[in-house]
Design an enzyme around this catalytic site. Sequence first.
Site, PDB file in Angstrom:
ATOM      1  N   ASP A   4       0.249  -4.047   5.885  1.00 52.22           N
ATOM      2  CA  ASP A   4      -0.508  -4.946   6.759  1.00 52.22           C
ATOM      3  C   ASP A   4      -0.466  -4.485   8.220  1.00 52.22           C
ATOM      4  O   ASP A   4       0.504  -3.857   8.647  1.00 52.22           O
ATOM      5  CB  ASP A   4       0.068  -6.365   6.635  1.00 52.22           C
ATOM      6  CG  ASP A   4      -0.887  -7.426   7.169  1.00 52.22           C
ATOM      7  OD1 ASP A   4      -2.083  -7.130   7.331  1.00 52.22           O
ATOM      8  OD2 ASP A   4      -0.422  -8.549   7.423  1.00 52.22           O
ATOM      9  N   ASN A  35      -9.486 -10.539   0.346  1.00 53.66           N
ATOM     10  CA  ASN A  35     -10.086  -9.597   1.300  1.00 53.66           C
ATOM     11  C   ASN A  35     -11.597  -9.421   1.084  1.00 53.66           C
ATOM     12  O   ASN A  35     -12.302  -8.959   1.982  1.00 53.66           O
ATOM     13  CB  ASN A  35      -9.393  -8.221   1.254  1.00 53.66           C
ATOM     14  CG  ASN A  35      -7.995  -8.216   1.843  1.00 53.66           C
ATOM     15  OD1 ASN A  35      -7.137  -7.451   1.418  1.00 53.66           O
ATOM     16  ND2 ASN A  35      -7.744  -9.061   2.835  1.00 53.66           N
TER      17      ASN A  35
HETATM   18  C1  IPE Z   1      -2.568  -8.828   2.570  1.00 50.50           C
HETATM   19  O1  IPE Z   1      -2.921  -8.672   3.897  1.00 50.50           O
HETATM   20  C2  IPE Z   1      -3.417  -7.942   1.709  1.00 50.50           C
HETATM   21  C3  IPE Z   1      -3.214  -6.507   1.873  1.00 50.50           C
HETATM   22  C4  IPE Z   1      -2.341  -5.921   2.627  1.00 50.50           C
HETATM   23  C5  IPE Z   1      -4.090  -5.691   1.089  1.00 50.50           C
HETATM   24  P1  IPE Z   1      -3.900  -9.715   4.614  1.00 50.50           P
HETATM   25  O2  IPE Z   1      -4.031  -9.247   6.004  1.00 50.50           O
HETATM   26  O3  IPE Z   1      -5.150  -9.854   3.846  1.00 50.50           O
HETATM   27  O4  IPE Z   1      -3.057 -11.063   4.521  1.00 50.50           O
HETATM   28  P2  IPE Z   1      -3.201 -12.434   5.298  1.00 50.50           P
HETATM   29  O5  IPE Z   1      -4.589 -12.918   5.083  1.00 50.50           O
HETATM   30  O6  IPE Z   1      -2.934 -12.169   6.744  1.00 50.50           O
HETATM   31  O7  IPE Z   1      -2.154 -13.306   4.699  1.00 50.50           O
HETATM   32  C1  IPE Z   2      -4.148  -4.407   6.079  1.00 47.77           C
HETATM   33  O1  IPE Z   2      -4.453  -4.499   7.428  1.00 47.77           O
HETATM   34  C2  IPE Z   2      -5.268  -3.776   5.276  1.00 47.77           C
HETATM   35  C3  IPE Z   2      -5.997  -4.714   4.412  1.00 47.77           C
HETATM   36  C4  IPE Z   2      -5.720  -5.966   4.249  1.00 47.77           C
HETATM   37  C5  IPE Z   2      -7.131  -4.191   3.683  1.00 47.77           C
HETATM   38  P1  IPE Z   2      -5.335  -5.673   8.012  1.00 47.77           P
HETATM   39  O2  IPE Z   2      -6.762  -5.261   7.970  1.00 47.77           O
HETATM   40  O3  IPE Z   2      -5.020  -6.956   7.361  1.00 47.77           O
HETATM   41  O4  IPE Z   2      -4.845  -5.707   9.527  1.00 47.77           O
HETATM   42  P2  IPE Z   2      -4.544  -6.982  10.401  1.00 47.77           P
HETATM   43  O5  IPE Z   2      -3.580  -7.834   9.636  1.00 47.77           O
HETATM   44  O6  IPE Z   2      -5.860  -7.670  10.643  1.00 47.77           O
HETATM   45  O7  IPE Z   2      -3.942  -6.424  11.658  1.00 47.77           O
HETATM   46 MG    MG Z   3      -3.657  -8.401   7.697  1.00 45.06          MG
END
Ligand code: IPE
Ligand code: IPE
Ligand code: MG
Length: 260
Positions: free
Chosen positions: A33, A81
């Site tokens: 993340d 996502n």
């Molecule tokens: C969790 O991250 C999913 C992945 C890392 C693929 P998110 O960024 O989607 O999680 P939330 O929504 O902040 O909990």
């Molecule tokens: C994790 O990084 C990747 C996916 C969930 C696909 P994020 O895209 O969630 O990055 P933040 O949490 O918005 O910084």
């Molecule tokens: Mg995230």
Amino acid sequence: MAENLVTVIFNYVDYKNQIKSKQLPKHIAVIMDGNGRWAKQKGLLRTIGHEKGSRAVREVVEASAELGLKYLTLYAFSTENWRRPKYEVDTLMKLLVSSLRKEIHRLQDNDIKLNAIGNLELLPSKVLDELLEVIESTKNNSRMILTLALSYGSREELVHVMKEIANNVKNNIISPEKIDETIINQHLYTQNLPDVDLLIRTSGEQRISNFLLWQIAYAELYFTDTLWPDFSKEELYLALYSYQNRERRFGKTSDQLSKQ
Ligand code: IPE
Ligand code: IPE
Ligand code: MG
């Protein structure tokens, strides 16, 4: 501040040398993340953060295999996502195709078998085709199983499990009394994987976000403020060092464990 401290510690302590190879977790799962925030901090598009995240994936996969880890599972895209803006989802899907294409040789060279969990039917056909091709061509590799959680959500997985078991009951394949933890495990997307021993989440969020709810029942949790594109093998060693200095009691007492 916290991040600086971590960097300082990395420079002075060699955690890799302190990892006991006989006490490695069997299965590490990672919630990768913080790509978006990494990019935003630099005034870049979120999608650049995703691109940069692939370097960290490569580094962690290779370091895990080198350490002798057997199972590594990476949360790459959740069922939730899909709700992100179309441009971001499209870019992530394109990135997946190009990464799979690029990494196939590295997986072969490192004797790594690719596996995928999730509601894969929702993936665009280009992604699915590429994924299945890499899974097929690495199927005889055995040093480490790398599982990508794609279009994965634990609740979706559990619904899928319950439907399958209900159908088996309806068709007299099993009786309700026979349903136990083993049967449930056999219907999960992770049926061929052991329980998670260590769950790592980057970016400072301390939540599970619908990842492997059943499988992490007794996992050790490790949270770091580092954003995924900055995650490195040194930080993986630190997580393993932390893991190896915990007492996993599985409901028992400390005394019981020391007598074993
Ligand atoms: C969790 O991250 C999913 C992945 C890392 C693929 P998110 O960024 O989607 O999680 P939330 O929504 O902040 O909990
Ligand atoms: C994790 O990084 C990747 C996916 C969930 C696909 P994020 O895209 O969630 O990055 P933040 O949490 O918005 O910084
Ligand atoms: Mg995230």
